[in-house]
Design a protein around this motif. Structure first.
Motif, PDB file in Angstrom:
ATOM      1  N   LYS A  28       0.666  -1.127   0.508  1.00 41.44           N
ATOM      2  CA  LYS A  28      -0.345   0.096  -0.210  1.00 41.44           C
ATOM      3  C   LYS A  28       0.736   1.423  -0.277  1.00 41.44           C
ATOM      4  CE  LYS A  28      -1.373   1.611   4.249  1.00 41.44           C
ATOM      5  NZ  LYS A  28      -2.375   2.753   4.665  1.00 41.44           N
ATOM      6  N   ARG A  29       0.576   1.801  -0.746  1.00 42.13           N
ATOM      7  CA  ARG A  29       1.213   3.762  -1.444  1.00 42.13           C
ATOM      8  C   ARG A  29       0.469   4.912  -1.129  1.00 42.13           C
ATOM      9  NH1 ARG A  29       3.072   1.142  -5.666  1.00 42.13           N
ATOM     10  NH2 ARG A  29       2.553   3.091  -6.638  1.00 42.13           N
ATOM     11  N   ASP A  30       0.532   5.557   0.150  1.00 39.68           N
ATOM     12  CA  ASP A  30      -0.276   5.945  -0.244  1.00 39.68           C
ATOM     13  C   ASP A  30       0.399   7.879  -0.376  1.00 39.68           C
ATOM     14  OD1 ASP A  30      -1.851   5.082   1.504  1.00 39.68           O
ATOM     15  OD2 ASP A  30      -0.720   5.278   3.677  1.00 39.68           O
ATOM     16  N   ASN A  31      -0.039   8.229  -1.280  1.00 42.50           N
ATOM     17  CA  ASN A  31       0.070  10.255  -2.058  1.00 42.50           C
ATOM     18  C   ASN A  31      -0.575  11.153  -1.505  1.00 42.50           C
ATOM     19  OD1 ASN A  31       2.221   9.179  -3.717  1.00 42.50           O
ATOM     20  ND2 ASN A  31       0.959   7.493  -4.909  1.00 42.50           N
ATOM     21  N   LYS A  32      -0.731  11.564  -1.382  1.00 44.36           N
ATOM     22  CA  LYS A  32      -1.596  13.207  -1.557  1.00 44.36           C
ATOM     23  C   LYS A  32      -2.697  12.841  -2.071  1.00 44.36           C
ATOM     24  CE  LYS A  32      -1.646  18.250  -0.885  1.00 44.36           C
ATOM     25  NZ  LYS A  32      -1.002  19.170  -1.463  1.00 44.36           N
ATOM     26  N   GLY A  33      -3.699  12.611  -0.959  1.00 41.03           N
ATOM     27  CA  GLY A  33      -5.427  12.345  -2.157  1.00 41.03           C
ATOM     28  C   GLY A  33      -5.875  11.246  -2.734  1.00 41.03           C
ATOM     29  N   PHE A  34      -4.346  10.486  -2.462  1.00 38.50           N
ATOM     30  CA  PHE A  34      -5.058   9.217  -2.743  1.00 38.50           C
ATOM     31  C   PHE A  34      -4.325   7.649  -2.529  1.00 38.50           C
ATOM     32  CE2 PHE A  34      -2.061  11.244  -6.461  1.00 38.50           C
ATOM     33  CZ  PHE A  34      -1.504   9.518  -6.583  1.00 38.50           C
ATOM     34  N   SER A  35      -4.732   6.203  -2.726  1.00 32.26           N
ATOM     35  CA  SER A  35      -3.575   5.656  -1.936  1.00 32.26           C
ATOM     36  C   SER A  35      -3.523   4.852  -3.351  1.00 32.26           C
ATOM     37  CB  SER A  35      -4.089   4.989  -1.123  1.00 32.26           C
ATOM     38  OG  SER A  35      -4.140   6.180   0.036  1.00 32.26           O
ATOM     39  N   PHE A  36      -2.495   3.592  -3.818  1.00 33.35           N
ATOM     40  CA  PHE A  36      -1.902   2.573  -4.081  1.00 33.35           C
ATOM     41  C   PHE A  36      -2.207   1.653  -3.452  1.00 33.35           C
ATOM     42  CE2 PHE A  36       0.996   5.436  -7.331  1.00 33.35           C
ATOM     43  CZ  PHE A  36      -0.277   5.251  -8.050  1.00 33.35           C
ATOM     44  N   VAL A  37      -3.098   0.433  -4.231  1.00 26.45           N
ATOM     45  CA  VAL A  37      -3.322  -0.664  -2.770  1.00 26.45           C
ATOM     46  C   VAL A  37      -3.362  -1.869  -3.953  1.00 26.45           C
ATOM     47  CG1 VAL A  37      -4.430  -2.018  -1.438  1.00 26.45           C
ATOM     48  CG2 VAL A  37      -4.506   0.422  -1.622  1.00 26.45           C
ATOM     49  N   GLU A  38      -1.853  -2.800  -4.222  1.00 26.99           N
ATOM     50  CA  GLU A  38      -1.599  -4.620  -4.502  1.00 26.99           C
ATOM     51  C   GLU A  38      -2.212  -5.312  -3.810  1.00 26.99           C
ATOM     52  OE1 GLU A  38       1.348  -4.845  -7.054  1.00 26.99           O
ATOM     53  OE2 GLU A  38       2.689  -3.156  -6.684  1.00 26.99           O
ATOM     54  N   LEU A  39      -2.941  -5.777  -4.658  1.00 23.04           N
ATOM     55  CA  LEU A  39      -3.652  -7.211  -4.230  1.00 23.04           C
ATOM     56  C   LEU A  39      -3.439  -8.277  -5.015  1.00 23.04           C
ATOM     57  CD1 LEU A  39      -7.338  -5.975  -3.395  1.00 23.04           C
ATOM     58  CD2 LEU A  39      -5.709  -5.932  -1.983  1.00 23.04           C
ATOM     59  N   ASN A  40      -3.827  -9.600  -4.421  1.00 19.99           N
ATOM     60  CA  ASN A  40      -3.531 -10.858  -4.739  1.00 19.99           C
ATOM     61  C   ASN A  40      -4.676 -11.702  -4.178  1.00 19.99           C
ATOM     62  OD1 ASN A  40      -2.154 -13.522  -4.946  1.00 19.99           O
ATOM     63  ND2 ASN A  40      -1.231 -12.462  -6.060  1.00 19.99           N
ATOM     64  N   ASP A  53      -9.006   6.618  -4.445  1.00 21.87           N
ATOM     65  CA  ASP A  53      -9.402   8.885  -4.133  1.00 21.87           C
ATOM     66  C   ASP A  53      -9.756   8.559  -2.505  1.00 21.87           C
ATOM     67  OD1 ASP A  53      -8.433   9.361  -6.199  1.00 21.87           O
ATOM     68  OD2 ASP A  53     -10.330  10.020  -7.096  1.00 21.87           O
ATOM     69  N   HIS A  54      -9.160   9.416  -1.771  1.00 17.30           N
ATOM     70  CA  HIS A  54      -9.494   9.890  -0.420  1.00 17.30           C
ATOM     71  C   HIS A  54     -10.610  10.120  -0.144  1.00 17.30           C
ATOM     72  CE1 HIS A  54      -4.804   9.355   1.021  1.00 17.30           C
ATOM     73  NE2 HIS A  54      -4.796   8.026   0.625  1.00 17.30           N
ATOM     74  N   THR A  55     -11.319   9.199   0.875  1.00 23.99           N
ATOM     75  CA  THR A  55     -12.291  10.900   1.357  1.00 23.99           C
ATOM     76  C   THR A  55     -12.117  10.218   3.379  1.00 23.99           C
ATOM     77  OG1 THR A  55     -13.755   8.633   1.449  1.00 23.99           O
ATOM     78  CG2 THR A  55     -13.750   9.911  -0.626  1.00 23.99           C
ATOM     79  N   PRO A  56     -12.742  10.847   3.392  1.00 28.89           N
ATOM     80  CA  PRO A  56     -13.029  10.420   4.985  1.00 28.89           C
ATOM     81  C   PRO A  56     -12.975   8.942   5.822  1.00 28.89           C
ATOM     82  CG  PRO A  56     -13.369  12.419   5.033  1.00 28.89           C
ATOM     83  CD  PRO A  56     -13.617  12.230   3.693  1.00 28.89           C
ATOM     84  N   GLU A  57     -14.226   8.320   5.051  1.00 28.97           N
ATOM     85  CA  GLU A  57     -14.936   7.257   5.125  1.00 28.97           C
ATOM     86  C   GLU A  57     -13.598   6.232   5.193  1.00 28.97           C
ATOM     87  OE1 GLU A  57     -16.149   8.873   3.096  1.00 28.97           O
ATOM     88  OE2 GLU A  57     -17.657   9.826   5.150  1.00 28.97           O
ATOM     89  N   ILE A  58     -12.843   6.838   3.752  1.00 27.66           N
ATOM     90  CA  ILE A  58     -12.087   5.098   3.202  1.00 27.66           C
ATOM     91  C   ILE A  58     -11.021   6.007   3.561  1.00 27.66           C
ATOM     92  CG2 ILE A  58     -10.149   5.283   0.628  1.00 27.66           C
ATOM     93  CD1 ILE A  58     -12.883   5.855  -0.754  1.00 27.66           C
ATOM     94  N   VAL A  59     -10.212   6.136   3.999  1.00 29.48           N
ATOM     95  CA  VAL A  59      -8.545   7.047   4.833  1.00 29.48           C
ATOM     96  C   VAL A  59      -9.097   6.444   5.985  1.00 29.48           C
ATOM     97  CG1 VAL A  59      -7.513   8.711   6.545  1.00 29.48           C
ATOM     98  CG2 VAL A  59      -8.469   9.537   3.578  1.00 29.48           C
ATOM     99  N   ALA A  60     -10.066   6.935   6.650  1.00 30.07           N
ATOM    100  CA  ALA A  60     -10.553   5.688   8.242  1.00 30.07           C
ATOM    101  C   ALA A  60      -9.798   4.044   8.260  1.00 30.07           C
ATOM    102  CB  ALA A  60     -11.655   6.011   8.770  1.00 30.07           C
ATOM    103  N   VAL A  61     -10.409   3.636   6.532  1.00 33.95           N
ATOM    104  CA  VAL A  61      -9.927   1.701   6.679  1.00 33.95           C
ATOM    105  C   VAL A  61      -8.859   1.634   6.306  1.00 33.95           C
ATOM    106  CG1 VAL A  61     -10.953   0.029   4.826  1.00 33.95           C
ATOM    107  CG2 VAL A  61     -12.342   1.730   5.315  1.00 33.95           C
ATOM    108  N   VAL A  89      -7.803  -0.608 -11.025  1.00 31.15           N
ATOM    109  CA  VAL A  89      -9.107  -0.865 -10.718  1.00 31.15           C
ATOM    110  C   VAL A  89      -8.894   0.893 -10.447  1.00 31.15           C
ATOM    111  CG1 VAL A  89     -10.517  -2.007  -9.254  1.00 31.15           C
ATOM    112  CG2 VAL A  89      -9.458  -3.217 -10.246  1.00 31.15           C
ATOM    113  N   ARG A  90      -9.561   1.256 -10.559  1.00 31.32           N
ATOM    114  CA  ARG A  90     -10.346   2.864  -9.891  1.00 31.32           C
ATOM    115  C   ARG A  90     -11.419   2.518  -9.173  1.00 31.32           C
ATOM    116  NH1 ARG A  90      -8.186   7.351  -9.283  1.00 31.32           N
ATOM    117  NH2 ARG A  90      -7.712   7.012 -11.125  1.00 31.32           N
ATOM    118  N   GLY A  91     -10.408   2.335  -7.532  1.00 29.88           N
ATOM    119  CA  GLY A  91     -11.283   1.990  -6.689  1.00 29.88           C
ATOM    120  C   GLY A  91     -12.532   3.230  -6.045  1.00 29.88           C
ATOM    121  N   LYS A  92     -13.361   2.588  -5.876  1.00 29.92           N
ATOM    122  CA  LYS A  92     -14.677   3.926  -5.153  1.00 29.92           C
ATOM    123  C   LYS A  92     -14.868   3.652  -3.833  1.00 29.92           C
ATOM    124  CE  LYS A  92     -16.950   4.066 -10.092  1.00 29.92           C
ATOM    125  NZ  LYS A  92     -18.056   3.711 -10.599  1.00 29.92           N
ATOM    126  N   SER A  93     -14.595   2.162  -2.969  1.00 32.14           N
ATOM    127  CA  SER A  93     -15.345   1.194  -1.846  1.00 32.14           C
ATOM    128  C   SER A  93     -13.972   1.480  -1.389  1.00 32.14           C
ATOM    129  CB  SER A  93     -16.122   1.379  -1.588  1.00 32.14           C
ATOM    130  OG  SER A  93     -16.564   0.142  -2.250  1.00 32.14           O
TER     131      SER A  93
END
Length: 455
Positions: A28-40, A53-61, A89-93
């Protein structure tokens, strides 16, 4: 929404407006305003990248998400602007399914030794190497069944608990319900006689080959052999076909055909995983597999093999003499240095082989064969079976076997005996061959070895 496995997402032919992926976080790599998450998710070697993209709810997770955590990400599958990947994947949640304690989680983004990973066998399938091994193990098992089905063999489930010692070596695990230290005799045990875990399903599957024709069994076998070599474990799987109305040449033909089939099947269906092993585990893997496919296997009488080994200038730890069983160093010399391809050695001395192998006319050797392959040595061991009642009982007398224990086996020679042949192939050794892995413990989910019964 139904989950899409990552292997299907990565091979999609078009973008997907809605997708749900679930898996374990590799990075997981956090940047300003968004994060990259690699999954397997274990479905393939490659990871998929999600951009969220960061939202308060997503940042909390995301604050609770670290390497090893399991998550579910909903979004859309889009073309990736990054190099080396077609889709992302452009993640929404994002939903955290299972947190991983970052202070104690043992798998970090670095190469771990095989020895270290054997100590956490319950987690090692999450690594690239072991994920690939166990995907290939699954595919290889399916290929075994397909080969025999395509060749009109019947699949027979032979007993795991037995009263017979197929190999005559006595290295068997006892099965008992008697209390430890009990002085009660075997007649008071569950089966009323000594019983053990099987070392082979061969004797049982022979009965069906002499009834239904070509048959095979494929299941776990057990040997109480106190050996800590890279080729031995106490519990392993064996593939054991039995061919009706067949001789030793038919036996070798089937073994060669099967090995070539399995290698080709794995190259066709596990190319990405095999590429990992060819790059990082064994640089000679692809040439070895290509030789297996393209070259006829050598066939060499045991006596001739001994002559070759005696004449070579190579020094062996075990001196070579006629009548000895070949050691791994001898086997590997023959297939790796002398012939540079798989080798059948056949017509072994009767003194080093079990009672059921067919006696040759010289009365000194039996119609037995071993298939030797590079890096491993013996992959297959088989024989034409002794179908002649008088010769079989004579061999049992020589080996001081109680014929009453084998009354049912002798019935097959008493009532309609017929020539037949078969072999045993170590499933894990076949997996070692197609991966280049050198230690059998690394191709087994939870290996059982002397003084080791973890997990």
């Amino acid at each position: 929404m139904k989950r899409t496995k990552i292997k299907y997402a990565l091979n999609a032919e078009a973008p997907m407006p809605e997708i749900l992926i679930k898996g374990w976080v590799r990075t997981k790599r956090d940047n300003k305003g968004f994060s990259f998450v690699e999954l397997n998710d274990g479905s393939c070697l490659a990871n998929i990248q999600a951009v969220i993209d960061h939202t308060p709810e997503i940042v909390a997770v995301l604050d609770k998400v670290g390497t090893g955590a399991s998550v579910a990400i909903e979004g859309e599958l889009i073309e990736s602007p990054g190099k080396g990947q077609k889709w992302e994947v452009r993640g929404k949640s994002i939903e955290l399914l299972g947190e991983a304690d970052q202070e104690t989680f043992p798998l970090q983004k670095k190469r771990h030794s095989d020895e270290f990973l054997r100590g956490i066998a319950h987690l090692r399938p999450r690594t690239n190497k072991y994920g690939a091994i166990f995907r290939m193990r699954s595919e290889l098992a399916q290929a075994v069944h397909k080969f025999f089905a395509d060749n009109d063999f019947f699949y027979i489930h032979t007993p795991i608990i037995t009263g017979s010692d197929c190999e005559g070596a006595g290295e068997m695990f006892r099965v008992t319900t008697l209390e430890p230290g009990s002085k009660e005799g075997a007649e008071n045990d569950f089966f009323g006689q000594p019983s053990s875990l099987t070392v082979s399903g061969q004797l049982s599957v022979e009965m069906f080959a002499l009834s239904l024709g070509d048959c095979y069994t494929f299941g776990p076998t057990f040997r109480a052999e106190n050996s800590n070599t890279p080729r031995h474990v106490a519990e392993f799987w064996m593939i054991e076909p039995e061919i009706a109305f067949a001789d030793l040449a038919d036996d070798m033909d089937l073994a060669e055909e099967m090995v070539k089939y399995l290698v080709q099947h794995m190259l066709d269906n596990c190319a990405e995983d095999i590429e990992l092993f060819a790059k990082w585990v064994d640089k000679t893997l692809m040439p070895t597999l290509e030789t297996i496919l393209n070259e006829p296997f050598e066939r060499l009488q045991y006596t001739k093999a001994i002559e070759i080994l005696k004449k070579t200038k190579k020094k062996f730890d075990y001196p070579v003499e006629w009548g000895m069983d070949l050691q791994t160093e001898h086997e590997r010399f023959l297939c790796e240095e002398k012939f540079k391809k798989p080798v059948f050695v056949y017509d072994y001395p009767k003194t080093i082989k079990p009672f059921y192998m067919r006696m040759n006319d010289d009365n000194e050797t039996v119609a037995a064969m071993d298939l030797l392959v590079p890096r491993i040595g013996e992959l297959v061991g088989g024989s034409q079976r002794e179908e002649r009642m008088d010769v079989l009982t004579s061999r049992m007398d020589e080996m001081e076997l109680d014929k009453e224990d084998y009354w049912w086996y002798l019935d097959s020679r008493r009532y309609g005996t017929a020539p037949h042949a078969g072999f045993g192939m170590g499933f894990e050794r076949m997996l070692m061959l197609v991966t280049g892995v050198s230690n059998i413990r690394d191709v087994m989910p939870f290996p059982r070895t002397p003084k080791s019964l973890e997990f």
